[in-house]
Structures are given as structure tokens and as C-alpha cells.
Design a protein around this motif. Structure first.
Motif, PDB file in Angstrom:
ATOM      1  N   SER B 187     -50.599 -22.272  18.546  1.00 23.48           N
ATOM      2  CA  SER B 187     -49.977 -22.950  17.397  1.00 23.48           C
ATOM      3  C   SER B 187     -50.427 -24.401  17.333  1.00 23.48           C
ATOM      4  O   SER B 187     -50.632 -24.962  16.248  1.00 23.48           O
ATOM      5  N   SER B 191     -52.524 -26.160  14.403  1.00 19.85           N
ATOM      6  CA  SER B 191     -51.976 -27.360  13.758  1.00 19.85           C
ATOM      7  C   SER B 191     -53.001 -28.495  13.766  1.00 19.85           C
ATOM      8  O   SER B 191     -53.175 -29.195  12.769  1.00 19.85           O
ATOM      9  N   TYR B 194     -55.668 -27.762  11.268  1.00 25.10           N
ATOM     10  CA  TYR B 194     -55.170 -27.911   9.894  1.00 25.10           C
ATOM     11  C   TYR B 194     -55.090 -29.381   9.478  1.00 25.10           C
ATOM     12  O   TYR B 194     -55.547 -29.757   8.393  1.00 25.10           O
ATOM     13  N   ARG B 198     -56.913 -30.808   6.181  1.00 26.27           N
ATOM     14  CA  ARG B 198     -56.092 -31.007   4.985  1.00 26.27           C
ATOM     15  C   ARG B 198     -56.016 -32.488   4.618  1.00 26.27           C
ATOM     16  O   ARG B 198     -55.661 -33.329   5.461  1.00 26.27           O
ATOM     17  N   ALA B 263     -45.107 -27.484  14.511  1.00 28.14           N
ATOM     18  CA  ALA B 263     -46.214 -26.705  13.930  1.00 28.14           C
ATOM     19  C   ALA B 263     -45.941 -26.460  12.447  1.00 28.14           C
ATOM     20  O   ALA B 263     -46.820 -26.656  11.594  1.00 28.14           O
ATOM     21  N   HIS B 264     -44.731 -26.060  12.130  1.00 26.83           N
ATOM     22  CA  HIS B 264     -44.413 -25.816  10.725  1.00 26.83           C
ATOM     23  C   HIS B 264     -44.365 -27.115   9.925  1.00 26.83           C
ATOM     24  O   HIS B 264     -44.802 -27.164   8.782  1.00 26.83           O
ATOM     25  N   HIS B 267     -47.802 -28.276   8.991  1.00 32.15           N
ATOM     26  CA  HIS B 267     -48.478 -27.352   8.079  1.00 32.15           C
ATOM     27  C   HIS B 267     -47.928 -27.433   6.657  1.00 32.15           C
ATOM     28  O   HIS B 267     -48.602 -27.000   5.705  1.00 32.15           O
ATOM     29  N   GLY B 271     -47.779 -23.104   5.741  1.00 29.81           N
ATOM     30  CA  GLY B 271     -47.442 -22.472   7.019  1.00 29.81           C
ATOM     31  C   GLY B 271     -46.235 -21.556   6.931  1.00 29.81           C
ATOM     32  O   GLY B 271     -45.987 -20.764   7.839  1.00 29.81           O
ATOM     33  N   TYR B 276     -50.463 -16.955   5.620  1.00 27.47           N
ATOM     34  CA  TYR B 276     -51.064 -17.885   6.585  1.00 27.47           C
ATOM     35  C   TYR B 276     -50.745 -17.430   8.021  1.00 27.47           C
ATOM     36  O   TYR B 276     -49.618 -17.028   8.318  1.00 27.47           O
ATOM     37  N   LEU B 278     -49.842 -18.576  10.817  1.00 25.40           N
ATOM     38  CA  LEU B 278     -49.006 -19.286  11.798  1.00 25.40           C
ATOM     39  C   LEU B 278     -47.800 -18.443  12.237  1.00 25.40           C
ATOM     40  O   LEU B 278     -47.427 -18.427  13.409  1.00 25.40           O
TER      41      LEU B 278
END
Lengths: 379, 323
Positions: B187, B191, B194, B198, B263-264, B267, B271, B276, B278
Motif C-alpha cells: 500500500s 501510495s 501515485y 498525480r 494510503a486512502h 489517493h 482509491g 483501483y 488499493l
């Protein structure tokens, strides 16, 4: 991605004997009358205890015998350190000399400096402090402005250091000074060995919020030192300082500062604690157990000749956050007066006030997280 | 890692990565069996690898890292305990209720992982220790954990059971701690990738200090879970895993909360979508945090043990388990 590769740690065969030796020494020499002195004990100086430890061969353990050391392994040293801290032994007087200064002099010092200072450090008689921070260089260490300039064969030091722990107990300082005029950031810096009684050195106490005196301001006013006061290579000071950081950041002192409070909590809990206290003790024990493995993993890597800078930074960040969280968690779980007189309350009240410093000393939390973020490839 | 561990890790990771990339099927399990992974801890003279718990934890961590939807962890532990008494794939379960009189078990086993198709099951025995039963005697009530991994309740009447001295609940906890460590690392890697990619407000998310500090915190938690899992495996290998497993599962559990939340958070909304990848990690992490003992269970076990010994034994006991 695996950011921290744990080591399979093989503790030395001598560990049980070393633990027994330390425990006996602590039982014989440490006054347990004031339980506050058992917390954060690596900041509690007691020259008498330091000399007893030195006489027992437990300072400078990894140093060569020719300089008064004992040529034991790094993990044997680690065992002794964690035993001392877990027992709340007052190791503050010699801690810096043992952790850093002795080893620094053995590695970079002149033969004369080694012979002059290191054996006394190993005996627990000579203490050191570190001159890094300045009024405008706290977390931003590379902003050092204090200078050392050549004058014939001598060096002349001018400027000021601040937040210097134990300057008032120390015999020597390892000071980071700017030696190249006009140099910027981490270039042009050098390390010096400064006897604290050299003419032109003056010390002013800084009293902390608890009323305690650990910190000092140290002033250099035209301090004249001989050529051999330079430690290592002129201009190489930054590299020499940062090479020590893994050791400085990952030792057991980075997670055991509040263990005295956990032990008092267990004492207060008794054999049949309520559910919340029992759960808290379990949780704090799990964290202690894990941090111990992490911290010792770094010791193993350093002993192998690696420089696990990123992992060491993680140990400090996790360890400091843990030892800082304990007082608040205990205060929430138990009804006790933090002004005393119960031992649990006394230690709690002491650590509630001290613990903000745990994530400041030796690199702030924000600096550490920045280093970790760089290691993750985010900066 | 030693050379053999390096070899096992490479083999397992390649295989798990390949299997996770496609939809799993019966042939997926054959791929696991064909390399003999479930025999990792079976003695060499019975045709296994003769591996230890440190070897196993490396594989379990990788199964977690790849969010592998196959019962390789459970089969490996079951095979180690069955000691050749059964053919086919075994599994494990965290709880049983009922009576074990002599070698006859009447009752239910709950939370059995991937029970369909399993040849035998190892579960805690009423009154202590573990028991191993032939699955042919079970009636299976299907269910799943919140990550969709099969978890069944098994009913037995007058079934033949053999007692085992092992503590399957603790061994399951050790395995889940290792899987948690792997899934947290995965995770974290997702992350980091990402936020480097992004862009918002004209720059990658990774350049925002708030994001950097969040992921640094996450990395420390993942590191702690990894160290805890390996430390517990070492202790189990020395034959004294009780303290270490309790500490490791508890520490890994606590890392789940911080890790999944961050992690969320980094994202953002993507996420949170089913599309996705995750959630196969984070939903497993939330499920595994409960399986084989949640925080309250293990903190209670550890807290009781420490309080029974008293304050002055705390440090001595902590160090005695490693010396």
C-alpha cells in the motif's frame, strides 16, 4: 518496497552475564529514592556512577585497549546501554563521550588528543558536549556562523553555540565551526576539540520549563587553540558530523526515556488490573518489544560497516513519538495526581513536562520525516 | 536474508505477482502446488523444504504484498502441523466451540479459511492445544471476510479429531502479522507511486510537505510491522513465541489503522473506487486485523502476563525472550 529490512539478531552469548553485571552495579550504586531520576536517565548526570561504570569496564566498550577501551562487540555495548536505561541509571555525565566523542577522536583525532582525552572518557572521568546548534542554526544546522580562523599555527574561535546539553559538566566540546570565510551551507565547516576551560570560553545556563538545567549557551571570544585542536580534515566537518547520525539516532535512548513510567504503571496495576490499564500495558509492551528489535537491527547494520541512515531515522521518529505518547496515555488511563506523592504520579508529572523535548532533541520530528520522505523518493 | 531465503523469496514473489495479475482459478492453486510451496515447513525427509518460521514469514509477507487470493498461508501452516497424516490441501481456523471427548469432536469450527476443497483443518481444541480433523466429516456453511476471502463455519458430529500440542491461534496470528506487513509495504509503494504521478495545483502531490510527512509516518508504521513479524518468527523458531507473537500481532494491528488511513487519504477519491487496486490490500488489512486476535485480545494476553509477573520483572522478561 521494503523500507526497513529487519535483521535476524543473534544476541551475544555474553549478554546474560553482562545484564547481570549491570543489574548488580545499578543495585549497588543507584539511589531509587526519587523515582523521577529514573526517567529519561540518560539526561541525569552522576559522576560518581559514571566512575563506577568506568571502573567496571562498561564505558568505551568497543574502543581499543590502547586508549583505555575494552574491545567488546557493538552488540555487547548495546546490551549494556539498554540495561542501564531500562534500570533508570544516571548515565548523563558520560553519555555523549561514550556514544560519540571517544569514537570520533579514535577515528579522526590526533594521536596526542586520543592519549590526552580518551582513556579518561573510558574511566568515566572526562565528559563531553556537542556544539552544533546556534541562535540562527537550530534545525537548520548548515547555517553555522561561529568561526575558526588560522593565526600562525593556531586557531582562533569566535561565535556562539546554544542548546548545548551538559556544557556545564563537560571537560571538552566537539564544536562545528566555519573555517572557510564566505563558504555557504555545509561546505567549509570543520570540527574542533575545545577544552571547556580554555580562555575565552564562557557558559551561560538556560533553564528549561521544569526548572531544570541541562541546556547552555556557550560563547567563544577569541579562543586560541593549537593546530591539533582540529578534528579530522579541515572543511570535512559536515561529512564527519553526518556520519555519526545513524548511531546517534537509533540507540536505545531514543525509545526508553519513558520506560520508568511504564514500570510504575505496572507496579500500580498489581496482579489484577482493570481492563483498560491491562490493555494499555499490553500495548506499550508490544511497542517496546518492537522498537527494541528495530533499534538493535540498526546496531547490527552499523557493526557490519553499513550506514543505515534512513532506517535509523525511522527508529528515532517512532521511538520519540512512543516515549512522548506514554505520559499522556498513562494520565488518561489512571487517576493519579501528577504532583505526587505516589511514585507513579511523580514520574508522570515529570515526564508530562519533559516529553515535548523528546521530538526536538537530536533532530526534530519534522526534520526526520523530511529525511524519510526523501528516502521514499518524494523529495 | 540468507541465500536459501533469497531464492524462496524470488520464486514466491514471481509466482504471486503472476497469479495476482490474473483471475485466480483451480489452475492457480496447481501452480502453487507444483513448486511445492505448501511443503515449505514440512521436513525434508517427508519431501518438504524443511524450512523454519523465518522462511515462512518471508513467503507470508509476500502473499500479503501481492494480496494473493489463494490459501497458500493457511495450507503451509496446516501442512507443517499435519506432519504427513493427510494428503491434499489443509487449512486453519481461529476458533472452535463444542466438546472434544477422547478423539471425538462435536461442535463447530468458525472462520475456516478456504474450506471448500480443503482436505483437513487445524483449529483450536476445546480446553487447549489444537486439533486436526478430516474435512470429509464437515458440513460447510460458506461465508467470507470483509475482503471477500472465503471464511467458513464447519459443523462436526462425532468426528474423529487428533490433538496437536501446537497453538494454532498464535501461529495464525503470526502469519497474519506477516501478511499485514506485506500488505502495508505494498500500500505504501502504491501510495508513493501515485503521489509522484498525480498532479494538483500544477505540481505532483509528492511535492507537498503535508503529503511527504504523511507518507513518512506511514513508512515508519510499515517498518514496525515488518520488524515485529520477523522478530516473532525468530522467537517461534527458538521455541518460545508466546510473548513475541502477542506483541507482533498487536503492533502489526496498530500499524493497520495508520497505514490504511494514510494510503486512502493520499489517493483521494480514486482509491475509494472498486476499479483501483488499493482496496484488495486495505480491505484485507482491515479483515486481518481481527483474524486470530484483535487488539483487545492480544493486549489483554500481554497485559495479563506482564502484570502477573510484576513491575520489576518487566524488563528482565522482555530481554530473556531474546537472549
Amino acid at each position: 518496497m521494503q523500507t526497513f529490512v529487519p535483521e535476524s539478531i543473534t544476541w551475544p552469548d555474553t549478554a546474560p552475564a553482562l545484564r547481570a553485571q549491570v543489574r548488580a552495579l545499578v543495585a549497588a550504586h543507584v539511589d531509587r529514592g526519587d523515582p523521577r531520576r529514573l526517567a529519561n536517565s540518560w539526561a541525569v548526570p552522576d559522576p560518581r556512577f559514571s566512575r563506577a561504570l568506568g571502573a567496571a569496564g562498561l564505558i568505551g566498550m568497543t574502543w581499543p585497549q590502547s586508549y583505555g577501551g575494552h574491545e567488546r562487540s557493538p552488540l555487547e555495548r548495546y546490551v549494556v546501554l539498554e540495561e542501564l536505561l531500562a534500570a533508570g541509571a544516571p548515565v548523563g555525565a558520560h553519555w555523549i563521550a561514550d556514544r560519540q566523542t571517544g569514537a570520533l577522536l579514535i577515528r579522526y583525532g590526533t594521536e596526542e588528543a586520543r592519549e590526552r582525552w580518551v582513556p579518561g572518557m573510558a574511566r568515566g572521568e572526562i565528559y563531553a558536549c556537542i556544539g552544533l546548534s546556534e541562535p540562527n542554526a537550530g534545525s537548520d544546522l548548515a547555517s553555522v556562523r561561529a568561526t575558526a580562523r588560522h593565526d600562525g599555527d593556531d586557531w582562533i574561535l569566535d561565535g556562539q553555540k546554544v542548546w548545548t546539553t551538559n556544557a556545564h559538566h563537560a571537560h571538552v566540546m566537539i564544536a562545528l565551526m566555519r573555517t572557510e570565510e564566505g563558504s555557504e551551507r555545509n561546505a567549509g565547516l570543520s570540527q574542533f576539540l575545545v577544552p571547556m576551560d580554555a580562555p575565552g570560553v564562557s557558559i551561560r545556563p538556560i533553564i528549561d520549563l521544569t526548572g531544570g538545567h541541562d541546556f547552555n549557551e556557550v560563547f567563544f571570544d577569541g579562543v586560541r587553540l593549537p593546530a591539533n585542536a582540529l578534528v579530522g580534515v579541515e572543511g570535512d566537518g559536515w561529512r564527519q558530523v553526518t556520519a555519526e547520525l545513524s548511531l546517534e539516532r537509533s540507540g536505545p535512548e531514543r525509545y526508553l526515556s519513558s520506560t520508568a513510567l511504564l514500570i510504575e504503571l505496572i507496579r500500580r496495576a498489581g496482579a489484577h488490573p482493570d481492563t483498560a490499564v491491562r490493555a494499555l500495558i499490553g500495548r506499550l509492551a508490544a511497542e517496546t518489544w518492537t522498537l527494541r528489535l528495530m533499534s538493535a537491527s540498526i546496531a547490527v547494520k552499523i557493526a557490519r560497516g553499513e550506514d543505515p541512515a534512513l532506517e535509523a531515522t525511522m527508529v528515532k521518529d517512532l521511538g520519540n513519538s512512543f516515549e512522548q505518547a506514554i505520559p499522556e496515555l498513562v494520565q488518561a488511563a489512571v487517576e493519579v495526581d501528577p504532583a505526587g506523592p505516589e511514585p507513579l504520579g511523580l514520574v508522570l508529572g515529570h515526564l508530562l513536562q519533559l516529553s515535548p523535548s523528546f521530538s526536538l532533541r537530536g533532530g526534530t520530528r519534522e526534520i526526520l520525516k523530511g529525511i524519510i520522505a526523501r528516502g521514499l523518493g518524494l523529495r | 536474508m540468507n541465500e536459501q531465503q533469497q531464492m524462496i523469496a524470488e520464486m514466491a514473489d514471481d509466482l504471486f505477482a503472476d497469479l495476482s495479475a490474473r483471475k485466480t482459478s483451480d489452475s492457480s492453486w496447481e501452480a502453487i502446488e507444483s513448486v511445492g510451496l505448501p511443503s515449505l515447513m514440512v521436513d525434508a525427509d517427508r519431501g518438504g523444504f524443511g524450512g523454519n518460521w523465518c522462511d515462512a514469514v518471508i513467503v507470508f509477507r509476500l502473499a500479503g504484498y501481492r494480496a494473493l487470493a489463494l490459501p497458500v498461508v493457511e495450507a503451509t501452516i496446516a501442512a507443517a502441523l499435519a506432519d504427513g497424516a493427510f494428503d491434499g490441501r489443509g487449512t486453519i481456523a481461529p476458533a472452535a466451540e463444542g466438546t472434544l471427548a477422547g478423539d471425538r469432536f462435536d461442535g463447530t469450527i468458525t472462520g475456516a479459511a478456504w474450506a471448500e476443497g480443503a482436505a483437513y483443518v487445524v483449529a483450536p481444541a476445546p480446553g487447549g492445544g489444537s486439533m486436526i480433523l478430516d474435512m470429509a466429516q464437515a458440513s460447510i456453511g460458506g461465508a467470507a471476510n470483509i475482503a471477500g476471502e472465503p471464511r467458513a463455519n464447519l459443523a462436526f458430529q462425532g468426528a474423529t479429531a487428533r490433538r496437536l500440542p501446537a497453538d494454532i491461534f498464535a501461529l495464525g496470528a503470526l502469519a497474519r502479522a506477516a501478511q499485514i506487513a506485506g500488505a502495508l509495504d505494498a500500500s505504501l509503494a502504491m501510495s508513493v507511486a501515485y503521489v509522484n504521478e498525480r498532479k494538483q495545483f500544477g505540481r505532483p502531490l509528492a511535492k507537498f510537505q503535508a503529503v511527504q510527512q504523511s507518507l513518512a509516518t506511514f513508512a515508519c508504521e510499515a517498518a514496525a510491522a515488518n520488524c515485529a513479524a520477523l522478530g516473532a518468527a525468530q522467537a517461534q523458531g527458538r521455541g518460545d513465541g508466546d510473548y513475541a507473537i502477542a506483541a507482533a500481532k498487536l503492533r502489526a494491528n496498530r500499524a493497520v489503522g495508520v497505514g490504511t488511513a494514510l494510503a486512502h487519504q493520499v489517493h483521494g477519491a480514486i482509491g475509494f473506487t472498486h476499479e483501483y487496486p488499493l482496496h484488495p490490500l486495505t480491505r484485507r488489512l482491515w479483515a486481518w486485523r481481527s483474524e486470530f486476535g484483535g487488539d483487545s485480545h492480544w493486549s489483554g494476553v500481554l497485559g495479563d502476563r506482564i502484570c502477573a509477573r510484576g513491575a520489576d520483572q518487566f524488563w528482565a522478561d522482555l530481554t530473556a525472550v531474546t537472549d
